[in-house]
Design an enzyme around this catalytic site. Structure first.
Site, PDB file in Angstrom:
ATOM      1  CE  LYS A 115      25.355  43.648  37.696  1.00  0.00           C
ATOM      2  NZ  LYS A 115      26.904  43.473  38.372  1.00  0.00           N
ATOM      3  CG  ASN A 116      28.301  46.299  35.966  1.00  0.00           C
ATOM      4  OD1 ASN A 116      27.770  45.934  36.984  1.00  0.00           O
ATOM      5  ND2 ASN A 116      28.725  45.429  34.911  1.00  0.00           N
TER       6      ASN A 116
ATOM      7  NE  ARG B 225      35.268  41.303  42.441  1.00  0.00           N
ATOM      8  CZ  ARG B 225      36.171  41.376  43.020  1.00  0.00           C
ATOM      9  NH1 ARG B 225      36.111  40.553  44.207  1.00  0.00           N
ATOM     10  NH2 ARG B 225      37.119  42.099  42.850  1.00  0.00           N
TER      11      ARG B 225
ATOM     12  CB  CYS C 265      33.396  36.255  42.862  1.00  0.00           C
ATOM     13  SG  CYS C 265      33.882  36.576  41.097  1.00  0.00           S
TER      14      CYS C 265
ATOM     15  NE  ARG D 276      36.129  40.257  39.271  1.00  0.00           N
ATOM     16  CZ  ARG D 276      34.572  40.543  39.454  1.00  0.00           C
ATOM     17  NH1 ARG D 276      33.818  39.415  39.628  1.00  0.00           N
ATOM     18  NH2 ARG D 276      33.921  41.837  39.150  1.00  0.00           N
ATOM     19  N   PRO D 277      41.555  40.362  42.025  1.00  0.00           N
ATOM     20  CG  PRO D 277      43.499  40.664  41.181  1.00  0.00           C
ATOM     21  CD  PRO D 277      42.218  39.761  41.024  1.00  0.00           C
ATOM     22  CB  VAL D 278      41.146  45.419  44.907  1.00  0.00           C
ATOM     23  CG1 VAL D 278      39.738  44.876  44.445  1.00  0.00           C
ATOM     24  CG2 VAL D 278      41.643  45.063  46.125  1.00  0.00           C
ATOM     25  CG  ASP D 279      46.680  44.190  41.608  1.00  0.00           C
ATOM     26  OD1 ASP D 279      45.615  43.683  41.414  1.00  0.00           O
ATOM     27  OD2 ASP D 279      47.855  44.177  41.015  1.00  0.00           O
ATOM     28  CG  LEU D 280      45.175  46.683  38.430  1.00  0.00           C
ATOM     29  CD1 LEU D 280      44.556  46.559  37.130  1.00  0.00           C
ATOM     30  CD2 LEU D 280      46.852  47.031  38.390  1.00  0.00           C
TER      31      LEU D 280
ATOM     32  CG  ASP E 287      30.025  41.643  32.415  1.00  0.00           C
ATOM     33  OD1 ASP E 287      29.712  42.911  32.909  1.00  0.00           O
ATOM     34  OD2 ASP E 287      30.858  41.004  32.583  1.00  0.00           O
TER      35      ASP E 287
ATOM     36  CB  ILE F  57      37.734  39.773  30.812  1.00  0.00           C
ATOM     37  CG1 ILE F  57      37.862  40.497  29.528  1.00  0.00           C
ATOM     38  CG2 ILE F  57      37.869  40.793  32.067  1.00  0.00           C
ATOM     39  CD1 ILE F  57      38.779  41.627  29.211  1.00  0.00           C
TER      40      ILE F  57
ATOM     41  NE  ARG G  48      25.254  39.762  42.915  1.00  0.00           N
ATOM     42  CZ  ARG G  48      26.465  39.935  43.255  1.00  0.00           C
ATOM     43  NH1 ARG G  48      27.066  38.591  43.544  1.00  0.00           N
ATOM     44  NH2 ARG G  48      27.280  40.961  43.327  1.00  0.00           N
TER      45      ARG G  48
HETATM   46  C1  EPZ Z   1      33.513  45.272  36.208  1.00  0.00           C
HETATM   47  O1  EPZ Z   1      34.094  44.460  37.181  1.00  0.00           O
HETATM   48  C2  EPZ Z   1      32.082  44.727  35.996  1.00  0.00           C
HETATM   49  N1  EPZ Z   1      31.427  44.826  37.393  1.00  0.00           N
HETATM   50  C3  EPZ Z   1      32.121  43.517  35.643  1.00  0.00           C
HETATM   51  O2  EPZ Z   1      30.859  43.074  35.625  1.00  0.00           O
HETATM   52  C4  EPZ Z   1      32.644  43.136  34.193  1.00  0.00           C
HETATM   53  O3  EPZ Z   1      32.843  41.881  33.940  1.00  0.00           O
HETATM   54  C5  EPZ Z   1      34.193  43.868  34.447  1.00  0.00           C
HETATM   55  O4  EPZ Z   1      34.073  45.171  34.995  1.00  0.00           O
HETATM   56  C6  EPZ Z   1      34.795  43.799  33.082  1.00  0.00           C
HETATM   57  O5  EPZ Z   1      34.156  44.318  32.252  1.00  0.00           O
HETATM   58  C7  EPZ Z   1      30.999  46.041  37.825  1.00  0.00           C
HETATM   59  O6  EPZ Z   1      31.193  47.384  37.032  1.00  0.00           O
HETATM   60  C8  EPZ Z   1      30.301  46.240  39.001  1.00  0.00           C
HETATM   61  P1  EPZ Z   1      38.009  44.895  36.035  1.00  0.00           P
HETATM   62  P2  EPZ Z   1      35.568  44.754  37.640  1.00  0.00           P
HETATM   63  O7  EPZ Z   1      38.770  45.543  37.219  1.00  0.00           O
HETATM   64  O8  EPZ Z   1      35.634  46.276  37.879  1.00  0.00           O
HETATM   65  C9  EPZ Z   1      41.746  42.242  36.686  1.00  0.00           C
HETATM   66  C10 EPZ Z   1      28.790  41.616  35.881  1.00  0.00           C
HETATM   67  O9  EPZ Z   1      28.567  40.355  35.543  1.00  0.00           O
HETATM   68  N2  EPZ Z   1      42.047  42.996  37.842  1.00  0.00           N
HETATM   69  O10 EPZ Z   1      37.561  45.696  34.555  1.00  0.00           O
HETATM   70  O11 EPZ Z   1      35.809  44.185  38.850  1.00  0.00           O
HETATM   71  C11 EPZ Z   1      40.545  41.389  36.910  1.00  0.00           C
HETATM   72  O12 EPZ Z   1      40.811  40.235  37.676  1.00  0.00           O
HETATM   73  C12 EPZ Z   1      30.226  41.656  36.365  1.00  0.00           C
HETATM   74  O13 EPZ Z   1      27.997  42.686  35.848  1.00  0.00           O
HETATM   75  C13 EPZ Z   1      43.257  43.110  38.537  1.00  0.00           C
HETATM   76  O14 EPZ Z   1      44.152  42.255  38.045  1.00  0.00           O
HETATM   77  O15 EPZ Z   1      36.572  44.430  36.572  1.00  0.00           O
HETATM   78  C14 EPZ Z   1      40.170  40.801  35.384  1.00  0.00           C
HETATM   79  O16 EPZ Z   1      40.865  39.974  34.909  1.00  0.00           O
HETATM   80  C15 EPZ Z   1      31.147  40.484  36.471  1.00  0.00           C
HETATM   81  N3  EPZ Z   1      43.576  43.987  39.565  1.00  0.00           N
HETATM   82  C16 EPZ Z   1      40.645  42.157  34.638  1.00  0.00           C
HETATM   83  O17 EPZ Z   1      41.540  43.078  35.534  1.00  0.00           O
HETATM   84  C17 EPZ Z   1      42.483  44.811  40.008  1.00  0.00           C
HETATM   85  O18 EPZ Z   1      42.898  45.550  40.849  1.00  0.00           O
HETATM   86  C18 EPZ Z   1      39.404  43.208  34.405  1.00  0.00           C
HETATM   87  O19 EPZ Z   1      38.740  43.486  35.828  1.00  0.00           O
HETATM   88  C19 EPZ Z   1      41.455  44.801  39.328  1.00  0.00           C
HETATM   89  C20 EPZ Z   1      41.109  44.117  38.165  1.00  0.00           C
END
Ligand code: EPZ
Length: 422
Positions: free
Chosen positions: A22-23, A94, A118, A123-127, A308, A330, A400
Protein backbone atom coordinates in the site's frame (compact mmCIF):
# COMPACT_ATOMS: atom_id res chain seq x y z
CA UNK A 1 -20.44 -0.77 9.22
CA UNK A 2 -19.00 -4.27 9.01
CA UNK A 3 -17.50 -6.25 11.85
CA UNK A 4 -15.13 -9.16 11.78
CA UNK A 5 -15.81 -12.10 14.11
CA UNK A 6 -12.93 -14.39 15.10
CA UNK A 7 -13.25 -17.57 17.16
CA UNK A 8 -9.87 -18.41 18.64
CA UNK A 9 -8.15 -21.70 19.35
CA UNK A 10 -7.29 -23.04 15.89
CA UNK A 11 -3.64 -23.63 15.09
CA UNK A 12 -2.81 -22.24 11.64
CA UNK A 13 -1.36 -24.23 8.74
CA UNK A 14 -0.81 -23.34 5.11
CA UNK A 15 0.16 -20.45 2.84
CA UNK A 16 -0.83 -16.77 2.74
CA UNK A 17 -0.15 -14.72 -0.44
CA UNK A 18 1.29 -11.26 0.31
CA UNK A 19 0.08 -8.38 -1.87
CA UNK A 20 1.86 -5.33 -3.26
CA UNK A 21 2.69 -2.60 -0.76
CA UNK A 22 0.00 0.00 0.00
CA UNK A 23 2.65 2.51 1.06
CA UNK A 24 4.68 1.97 -2.11
CA UNK A 25 1.65 2.17 -4.40
CA UNK A 26 0.47 5.42 -2.78
CA UNK A 27 3.70 7.15 -3.82
CA UNK A 28 4.14 5.37 -7.15
CA UNK A 29 0.71 6.51 -8.37
CA UNK A 30 1.39 10.29 -8.08
CA UNK A 31 4.65 9.71 -10.02
CA UNK A 32 2.49 9.50 -13.16
CA UNK A 33 2.08 13.29 -12.87
CA UNK A 34 5.78 13.68 -13.71
CA UNK A 35 5.37 12.43 -17.28
CA UNK A 36 2.92 12.79 -20.16
CA UNK A 37 3.56 9.16 -21.10
CA UNK A 38 1.77 6.19 -19.56
CA UNK A 39 2.81 4.64 -16.25
CA UNK A 40 1.57 1.10 -15.64
CA UNK A 41 1.77 -0.33 -12.11
CA UNK A 42 1.43 -4.08 -11.71
CA UNK A 43 1.04 -6.15 -8.49
CA UNK A 44 -1.07 -3.29 -7.11
CA UNK A 45 -2.98 -4.08 -3.89
CA UNK A 46 -6.80 -3.94 -3.94
CA UNK A 47 -7.43 -1.50 -1.08
CA UNK A 48 -9.73 1.42 -0.39
CA UNK A 49 -6.74 3.78 -0.07
CA UNK A 50 -5.74 2.92 -3.63
CA UNK A 51 -9.27 3.69 -4.81
CA UNK A 52 -9.07 7.05 -3.02
CA UNK A 53 -5.75 7.89 -4.70
CA UNK A 54 -7.23 6.87 -8.06
CA UNK A 55 -10.14 9.26 -7.46
CA UNK A 56 -7.74 12.06 -6.56
CA UNK A 57 -5.60 11.56 -9.69
CA UNK A 58 -8.71 11.45 -11.87
CA UNK A 59 -9.83 14.78 -10.34
CA UNK A 60 -6.57 16.24 -11.69
CA UNK A 61 -7.25 14.93 -15.19
CA UNK A 62 -5.23 11.71 -15.02
CA UNK A 63 -6.66 8.82 -17.01
CA UNK A 64 -6.70 5.82 -14.69
CA UNK A 65 -7.64 2.45 -16.11
CA UNK A 66 -8.02 -0.16 -13.35
CA UNK A 67 -7.44 -3.62 -14.85
CA UNK A 68 -7.29 -7.25 -13.73
CA UNK A 69 -9.59 -6.67 -10.79
CA UNK A 70 -7.40 -3.88 -9.42
CA UNK A 71 -4.03 -5.62 -9.78
CA UNK A 72 -2.97 -3.39 -12.70
CA UNK A 73 -3.24 0.42 -12.74
CA UNK A 74 -2.74 1.96 -16.20
CA UNK A 75 -2.19 5.69 -15.58
CA UNK A 76 -1.76 8.47 -18.08
CA UNK A 77 -1.55 12.22 -17.42
CA UNK A 78 -1.18 13.70 -20.87
CA UNK A 79 -3.04 16.88 -20.10
CA UNK A 80 -3.94 17.84 -16.53
CA UNK A 81 -7.26 19.62 -16.05
CA UNK A 82 -6.69 20.73 -12.46
CA UNK A 83 -3.86 21.30 -10.02
CA UNK A 84 -6.08 21.29 -6.93
CA UNK A 85 -6.27 18.38 -4.45
CA UNK A 86 -9.51 19.01 -2.64
CA UNK A 87 -9.96 18.82 1.15
CA UNK A 88 -12.79 16.27 0.75
CA UNK A 89 -10.31 13.75 -0.68
CA UNK A 90 -7.18 14.76 1.24
CA UNK A 91 -8.91 14.54 4.66
CA UNK A 92 -9.75 10.89 3.91
CA UNK A 93 -6.20 9.98 3.05
CA UNK A 94 -3.11 11.91 4.12
CA UNK A 95 -0.96 10.37 1.40
CA UNK A 96 -2.76 12.76 -0.98
CA UNK A 97 -0.08 15.30 -0.03
CA UNK A 98 2.22 13.27 -2.31
CA UNK A 99 0.74 14.96 -5.40
CA UNK A 100 2.25 18.29 -4.28
CA UNK A 101 5.85 17.69 -5.37
CA UNK A 102 4.98 16.08 -8.73
CA UNK A 103 2.45 18.82 -9.65
CA UNK A 104 5.00 21.53 -8.83
CA UNK A 105 7.72 19.77 -10.80
CA UNK A 106 5.53 19.22 -13.82
CA UNK A 107 3.56 22.47 -14.17
CA UNK A 108 5.00 24.79 -11.52
CA UNK A 109 1.68 25.13 -9.74
CA UNK A 110 -0.30 23.18 -7.10
CA UNK A 111 -3.09 23.76 -4.62
CA UNK A 112 -3.20 20.93 -2.08
CA UNK A 113 -5.34 20.82 1.03
CA UNK A 114 -3.43 20.39 4.27
CA UNK A 115 -4.25 16.86 5.43
CA UNK A 116 -4.96 17.61 9.07
CA UNK A 117 -4.22 15.10 11.81
CA UNK A 118 -5.34 11.52 12.23
CA UNK A 119 -5.94 9.04 15.03
CA UNK A 120 -2.26 8.27 15.61
CA UNK A 121 -0.96 11.81 15.70
CA UNK A 122 -0.87 15.41 14.48
CA UNK A 123 0.97 14.31 11.36
CA UNK A 124 2.27 17.76 10.26
CA UNK A 125 3.64 18.27 6.75
CA UNK A 126 6.16 21.02 7.54
CA UNK A 127 9.07 18.87 6.39
CA UNK A 128 7.43 18.37 2.98
CA UNK A 129 7.02 22.14 2.61
CA UNK A 130 10.52 23.11 3.77
CA UNK A 131 12.04 20.55 1.40
CA UNK A 132 10.13 21.87 -1.62
CA UNK A 133 11.08 25.44 -0.69
CA UNK A 134 14.73 24.31 -0.82
CA UNK A 135 14.04 23.51 -4.50
CA UNK A 136 12.71 27.03 -5.10
CA UNK A 137 9.00 26.47 -4.50
CA UNK A 138 7.05 29.54 -3.27
CA UNK A 139 4.42 28.41 -0.76
CA UNK A 140 1.48 30.31 0.66
CA UNK A 141 -0.60 28.61 3.36
CA UNK A 142 -4.13 29.96 3.52
CA UNK A 143 -7.71 28.68 3.94
CA UNK A 144 -6.37 25.24 4.81
CA UNK A 145 -4.53 24.81 1.52
CA UNK A 146 -0.93 24.97 0.39
CA UNK A 147 -0.87 27.34 -2.60
CA UNK A 148 2.41 26.48 -4.29
CA UNK A 149 4.15 27.76 -7.36
CA UNK A 150 7.53 27.47 -9.02
CA UNK A 151 7.77 30.18 -11.69
CA UNK A 152 10.50 29.10 -14.10
CA UNK A 153 10.45 25.57 -12.64
CA UNK A 154 12.14 23.99 -9.62
CA UNK A 155 15.89 24.21 -9.14
CA UNK A 156 18.15 21.57 -7.64
CA UNK A 157 19.08 22.26 -4.01
CA UNK A 158 20.25 20.77 -0.73
CA UNK A 159 17.63 19.25 1.56
CA UNK A 160 18.62 18.20 5.08
CA UNK A 161 15.80 16.65 7.13
CA UNK A 162 15.96 17.27 10.92
CA UNK A 163 14.11 13.97 11.38
CA UNK A 164 13.42 11.05 9.07
CA UNK A 165 10.17 11.42 7.12
CA UNK A 166 9.05 8.80 4.59
CA UNK A 167 6.47 11.02 2.89
CA UNK A 168 8.63 14.13 2.78
CA UNK A 169 11.50 12.12 1.27
CA UNK A 170 9.12 10.76 -1.38
CA UNK A 171 7.65 14.20 -2.17
CA UNK A 172 10.99 15.93 -2.65
CA UNK A 173 12.53 12.93 -4.45
CA UNK A 174 9.78 13.05 -7.08
CA UNK A 175 10.03 16.85 -7.39
CA UNK A 176 13.83 16.73 -7.76
CA UNK A 177 13.70 14.46 -10.82
CA UNK A 178 12.58 17.41 -12.98
CA UNK A 179 14.35 20.22 -11.09
CA UNK A 180 17.14 22.02 -12.97
CA UNK A 181 20.49 20.84 -11.59
CA UNK A 182 21.49 18.58 -8.73
CA UNK A 183 19.52 17.89 -5.54
CA UNK A 184 20.97 16.22 -2.45
CA UNK A 185 18.69 14.84 0.25
CA UNK A 186 20.36 14.24 3.62
CA UNK A 187 18.82 12.20 6.47
CA UNK A 188 16.53 10.69 3.84
CA UNK A 189 14.19 7.85 4.77
CA UNK A 190 15.62 4.43 3.85
CA UNK A 191 12.40 2.39 3.73
CA UNK A 192 12.02 -0.20 0.92
CA UNK A 193 9.16 1.94 -0.45
CA UNK A 194 11.68 4.73 -1.13
CA UNK A 195 13.89 2.31 -3.11
CA UNK A 196 10.83 1.03 -4.99
CA UNK A 197 9.87 4.61 -5.92
CA UNK A 198 13.43 5.36 -7.05
CA UNK A 199 13.47 2.17 -9.16
CA UNK A 200 10.25 3.26 -10.86
CA UNK A 201 11.51 6.82 -11.43
CA UNK A 202 14.73 5.45 -12.95
CA UNK A 203 12.62 3.34 -15.31
CA UNK A 204 10.96 6.63 -16.32
CA UNK A 205 14.41 8.16 -17.03
CA UNK A 206 15.26 9.82 -13.71
CA UNK A 207 18.87 9.96 -12.52
CA UNK A 208 18.91 8.96 -8.84
CA UNK A 209 21.66 7.52 -6.64
CA UNK A 210 21.83 6.61 -2.96
CA UNK A 211 18.19 5.58 -2.43
CA UNK A 212 18.06 3.14 0.48
CA UNK A 213 20.77 5.13 2.24
CA UNK A 214 20.30 8.36 4.21
CA UNK A 215 21.92 10.40 1.44
CA UNK A 216 20.23 10.59 -1.97
CA UNK A 217 21.49 12.54 -5.01
CA UNK A 218 19.26 13.43 -7.98
CA UNK A 219 20.39 14.92 -11.30
CA UNK A 220 17.36 16.72 -12.74
CA UNK A 221 16.33 15.89 -16.32
CA UNK A 222 14.19 17.87 -18.78
CA UNK A 223 11.48 15.26 -19.07
CA UNK A 224 10.53 11.76 -17.96
CA UNK A 225 9.06 8.99 -20.07
CA UNK A 226 6.58 6.25 -19.36
CA UNK A 227 7.27 2.92 -17.64
CA UNK A 228 5.80 -0.31 -16.37
CA UNK A 229 6.68 -1.12 -12.75
CA UNK A 230 5.74 -3.92 -10.31
CA UNK A 231 4.80 -2.68 -6.84
CA UNK A 232 7.15 -4.11 -4.19
CA UNK A 233 5.78 -6.68 -1.70
CA UNK A 234 4.01 -5.18 1.32
CA UNK A 235 6.41 -5.65 4.25
CA UNK A 236 3.77 -4.57 6.78
CA UNK A 237 1.17 -7.05 5.54
CA UNK A 238 4.01 -9.62 5.50
CA UNK A 239 5.01 -8.91 9.10
CA UNK A 240 1.39 -8.95 10.18
CA UNK A 241 0.77 -12.45 8.80
CA UNK A 242 4.11 -13.71 10.13
CA UNK A 243 2.76 -12.91 13.59
CA UNK A 244 -0.37 -15.01 13.06
CA UNK A 245 1.27 -18.45 13.62
CA UNK A 246 3.42 -16.92 16.36
CA UNK A 247 0.24 -15.93 18.22
CA UNK A 248 -2.05 -18.85 17.34
CA UNK A 249 0.46 -21.68 16.91
CA UNK A 250 1.03 -23.81 13.80
CA UNK A 251 3.11 -22.97 10.74
CA UNK A 252 2.39 -20.48 7.94
CA UNK A 253 4.32 -19.72 4.74
CA UNK A 254 3.94 -16.12 3.54
CA UNK A 255 4.23 -16.26 -0.24
CA UNK A 256 6.35 -13.56 -1.86
CA UNK A 257 7.81 -12.49 1.49
CA UNK A 258 11.42 -11.27 1.58
CA UNK A 259 13.53 -11.09 4.76
CA UNK A 260 15.42 -8.00 3.50
CA UNK A 261 12.18 -5.99 3.62
CA UNK A 262 11.73 -6.49 7.37
CA UNK A 263 14.73 -4.83 9.07
CA UNK A 264 14.88 -5.44 12.83
CA UNK A 265 11.46 -7.17 12.91
CA UNK A 266 12.91 -10.63 12.17
CA UNK A 267 15.57 -10.31 14.85
CA UNK A 268 12.89 -9.48 17.44
CA UNK A 269 10.79 -12.47 16.38
CA UNK A 270 13.85 -14.71 16.66
CA UNK A 271 14.57 -13.34 20.14
CA UNK A 272 10.96 -14.11 21.09
CA UNK A 273 11.42 -17.76 20.12
CA UNK A 274 9.74 -17.63 16.72
CA UNK A 275 11.53 -19.36 13.84
CA UNK A 276 11.66 -17.43 10.55
CA UNK A 277 12.89 -19.40 7.56
CA UNK A 278 13.31 -18.06 4.02
CA UNK A 279 11.98 -20.60 1.47
CA UNK A 280 11.93 -20.61 -2.34
CA UNK A 281 8.32 -19.27 -2.15
CA UNK A 282 8.66 -16.74 0.66
CA UNK A 283 8.99 -16.94 4.44
CA UNK A 284 7.91 -19.81 6.72
CA UNK A 285 7.11 -18.98 10.36
CA UNK A 286 6.39 -21.13 13.43
CA UNK A 287 6.98 -21.05 17.16
CA UNK A 288 10.36 -22.70 17.84
CA UNK A 289 9.34 -24.74 20.85
CA UNK A 290 5.71 -24.19 21.64
CA UNK A 291 5.90 -20.92 23.56
CA UNK A 292 6.87 -17.29 22.95
CA UNK A 293 9.15 -15.21 25.16
CA UNK A 294 8.56 -11.55 26.02
CA UNK A 295 11.03 -9.21 24.27
CA UNK A 296 11.49 -5.44 24.29
CA UNK A 297 10.72 -3.44 21.13
CA UNK A 298 11.61 0.12 20.14
CA UNK A 299 10.17 1.44 16.87
CA UNK A 300 12.50 3.35 14.56
CA UNK A 301 12.82 4.36 10.90
CA UNK A 302 13.95 1.55 8.59
CA UNK A 303 15.97 -0.62 9.13
CA UNK A 304 14.68 -0.37 12.71
CA UNK A 305 11.52 -2.05 13.99
CA UNK A 306 8.62 -0.65 11.90
CA UNK A 307 6.11 1.49 13.77
CA UNK A 308 3.44 -0.05 11.51
CA UNK A 309 4.09 -3.45 13.17
CA UNK A 310 4.10 -2.21 16.77
CA UNK A 311 0.41 -2.87 17.43
CA UNK A 312 0.62 -6.35 15.94
CA UNK A 313 3.75 -7.17 18.00
CA UNK A 314 1.97 -5.97 21.12
CA UNK A 315 -0.75 -8.56 20.46
CA UNK A 316 1.94 -11.26 20.47
CA UNK A 317 3.54 -9.92 23.64
CA UNK A 318 0.12 -10.13 25.36
CA UNK A 319 0.43 -13.95 25.30
CA UNK A 320 4.22 -14.19 25.69
CA UNK A 321 6.00 -15.46 28.80
CA UNK A 322 7.33 -12.54 30.83
CA UNK A 323 7.18 -8.77 30.68
CA UNK A 324 7.95 -6.78 27.50
CA UNK A 325 8.37 -3.04 27.01
CA UNK A 326 7.36 -1.41 23.75
CA UNK A 327 8.66 2.09 22.99
CA UNK A 328 6.78 3.94 20.21
CA UNK A 329 9.17 6.66 19.02
CA UNK A 330 7.57 7.69 15.70
CA UNK A 331 3.98 8.71 16.49
CA UNK A 332 2.62 10.34 19.63
CA UNK A 333 -0.62 8.40 19.98
CA UNK A 334 -0.14 4.91 18.65
CA UNK A 335 -1.26 2.78 21.60
CA UNK A 336 -5.03 2.99 21.03
CA UNK A 337 -5.13 -0.79 20.57
CA UNK A 338 -3.96 -1.21 24.20
CA UNK A 339 -7.29 -0.52 25.95
CA UNK A 340 -9.06 -2.72 23.41
CA UNK A 341 -6.58 -5.57 24.03
CA UNK A 342 -7.12 -5.06 27.77
CA UNK A 343 -10.82 -5.78 27.22
CA UNK A 344 -9.61 -9.23 26.13
CA UNK A 345 -7.73 -9.73 29.38
CA UNK A 346 -4.35 -8.37 28.31
CA UNK A 347 -2.24 -6.73 31.02
CA UNK A 348 -0.84 -3.51 29.53
CA UNK A 349 0.37 -0.39 31.30
CA UNK A 350 0.82 2.64 29.04
CA UNK A 351 2.79 5.69 30.08
CA UNK A 352 3.56 8.25 27.38
CA UNK A 353 5.34 6.53 24.53
CA UNK A 354 5.98 3.34 26.47
CA UNK A 355 3.76 0.32 27.00
CA UNK A 356 4.68 -2.43 29.46
CA UNK A 357 2.98 -5.75 28.67
CA UNK A 358 2.80 -8.65 31.13
CA UNK A 359 2.01 -11.80 29.20
CA UNK A 360 -1.03 -13.86 30.22
CA UNK A 361 -1.78 -17.55 29.68
CA UNK A 362 -4.87 -16.90 27.61
CA UNK A 363 -6.80 -13.92 26.24
CA UNK A 364 -10.59 -14.03 26.30
CA UNK A 365 -12.77 -13.11 23.33
CA UNK A 366 -14.65 -9.81 23.62
CA UNK A 367 -16.34 -7.08 21.58
CA UNK A 368 -13.62 -4.55 20.64
CA UNK A 369 -13.38 -1.53 18.36
CA UNK A 370 -10.88 -0.75 15.63
CA UNK A 371 -9.45 2.77 15.95
CA UNK A 372 -6.88 2.86 13.15
CA UNK A 373 -5.53 0.61 10.45
CA UNK A 374 -2.81 -1.28 12.31
CA UNK A 375 -4.68 -1.35 15.65
CA UNK A 376 -7.58 -3.11 13.91
CA UNK A 377 -5.45 -5.96 12.64
CA UNK A 378 -3.73 -6.38 16.02
CA UNK A 379 -7.18 -7.06 17.53
CA UNK A 380 -7.83 -9.73 14.93
CA UNK A 381 -4.47 -11.36 15.66
CA UNK A 382 -5.31 -11.35 19.38
CA UNK A 383 -8.68 -12.93 18.57
CA UNK A 384 -6.89 -15.85 16.90
CA UNK A 385 -5.34 -16.76 20.27
CA UNK A 386 -8.26 -15.87 22.52
CA UNK A 387 -10.69 -18.29 24.14
CA UNK A 388 -14.11 -17.75 22.63
CA UNK A 389 -15.25 -15.16 20.13
CA UNK A 390 -13.91 -11.67 19.42
CA UNK A 391 -15.95 -9.17 17.42
CA UNK A 392 -13.95 -6.28 15.94
CA UNK A 393 -16.17 -3.39 14.86
CA UNK A 394 -15.42 -0.46 12.48
CA UNK A 395 -13.34 -2.64 10.17
CA UNK A 396 -13.45 0.01 7.45
CA UNK A 397 -10.10 0.95 9.00
CA UNK A 398 -8.88 -2.53 8.14
CA UNK A 399 -9.98 -2.38 4.51
CA UNK A 400 -7.69 0.59 3.94
CA UNK A 401 -4.61 -1.57 4.25
CA UNK A 402 -5.46 -5.28 4.18
CA UNK A 403 -6.88 -7.14 1.20
CA UNK A 404 -9.36 -9.93 2.06
CA UNK A 405 -8.03 -10.44 5.57
CA UNK A 406 -10.73 -12.94 6.50
CA UNK A 407 -10.17 -15.01 3.33
CA UNK A 408 -6.40 -15.07 3.85
CA UNK A 409 -6.68 -16.17 7.49
CA UNK A 410 -9.53 -18.63 6.80
CA UNK A 411 -7.25 -20.13 4.15
CA UNK A 412 -4.84 -21.26 6.88
CA UNK A 413 -7.52 -22.58 9.23
CA UNK A 414 -8.68 -19.57 11.24
CA UNK A 415 -12.34 -19.38 12.23
CA UNK A 416 -13.11 -15.87 10.98
CA UNK A 417 -15.93 -14.15 9.13
CA UNK A 418 -17.18 -10.69 8.23
CA UNK A 419 -20.66 -9.73 9.42
CA UNK A 420 -22.80 -6.79 8.45
CA UNK A 421 -23.69 -4.62 11.41
CA UNK A 422 -27.14 -2.92 11.36
C1 EPZ B 1 4.45 6.85 6.20
O1 EPZ B 1 3.72 7.92 6.77
C2 EPZ B 1 3.48 5.68 6.14
N1 EPZ B 1 2.35 6.03 5.28
C3 EPZ B 1 2.99 5.34 7.55
O2 EPZ B 1 2.15 4.19 7.45
C4 EPZ B 1 4.20 4.99 8.42
O3 EPZ B 1 3.76 4.74 9.73
C5 EPZ B 1 5.19 6.18 8.42
O4 EPZ B 1 5.57 6.49 7.05
C6 EPZ B 1 6.46 5.86 9.20
O5 EPZ B 1 7.08 4.74 8.64
C7 EPZ B 1 2.50 5.99 3.94
O6 EPZ B 1 3.56 5.70 3.43
C8 EPZ B 1 1.30 6.34 3.12
P1 EPZ B 1 6.63 10.15 8.30
P2 EPZ B 1 4.35 9.42 6.77
O7 EPZ B 1 6.60 11.40 7.51
O8 EPZ B 1 5.18 9.61 5.56
C9 EPZ B 1 6.73 13.50 11.63
C10 EPZ B 1 0.25 2.88 7.76
O9 EPZ B 1 -0.23 2.36 8.77
N2 EPZ B 1 6.60 14.46 10.52
O10 EPZ B 1 7.77 9.20 8.10
O11 EPZ B 1 3.25 10.37 7.04
C11 EPZ B 1 5.48 12.67 11.80
O12 EPZ B 1 4.52 13.34 12.59
C12 EPZ B 1 0.78 4.30 7.81
O13 EPZ B 1 0.35 2.32 6.64
C13 EPZ B 1 6.73 15.82 10.78
O14 EPZ B 1 6.93 16.23 11.92
O15 EPZ B 1 5.28 9.34 8.05
C14 EPZ B 1 6.01 11.43 12.49
O16 EPZ B 1 6.15 11.70 13.88
C15 EPZ B 1 0.56 4.94 9.18
N3 EPZ B 1 6.63 16.69 9.74
C16 EPZ B 1 7.41 11.27 11.88
O17 EPZ B 1 7.74 12.54 11.30
C17 EPZ B 1 6.43 16.27 8.46
O18 EPZ B 1 6.38 17.11 7.54
C18 EPZ B 1 7.49 10.22 10.78
O19 EPZ B 1 6.47 10.50 9.84
C19 EPZ B 1 6.30 14.88 8.21
C20 EPZ B 1 6.39 13.99 9.25
Amino acid sequence: MDSIVVTGGNELKGQIPIAGAKNACLTLMPATLLSEEPLTLTNAPRLSDIVTMTTLLRSLGVEADVKEDGRVLALSSQALTSHRADYDIVRKMRASILVLGPLLARDGVAEVSLPGGCAIGARPVDLHLRALEALGAELDLRDGYVHAKAPGGLKGGRVEFPLVSVGATENVLMAATLAKGTTTIENAAREPEIVDLADCLRRMGAQIEGDGTSSITVQGVDRLGGASHPVVTDRIELGTYMLAPAIAGGEVECLGGRIDLLGAFCERLDAAGVSVEETSNGIKVARRNGHVRAVDVTTAPYPGFPTDLQAQMMALMCVAEGISTLHETIFENRFMHAPELSRMGARIYVQGGTARVTGVEKLRGARVMATDLRASVSLILAGLAAEGTTQVSRVYHLDRGYEQVEQKLRGVGAQIERVQEP
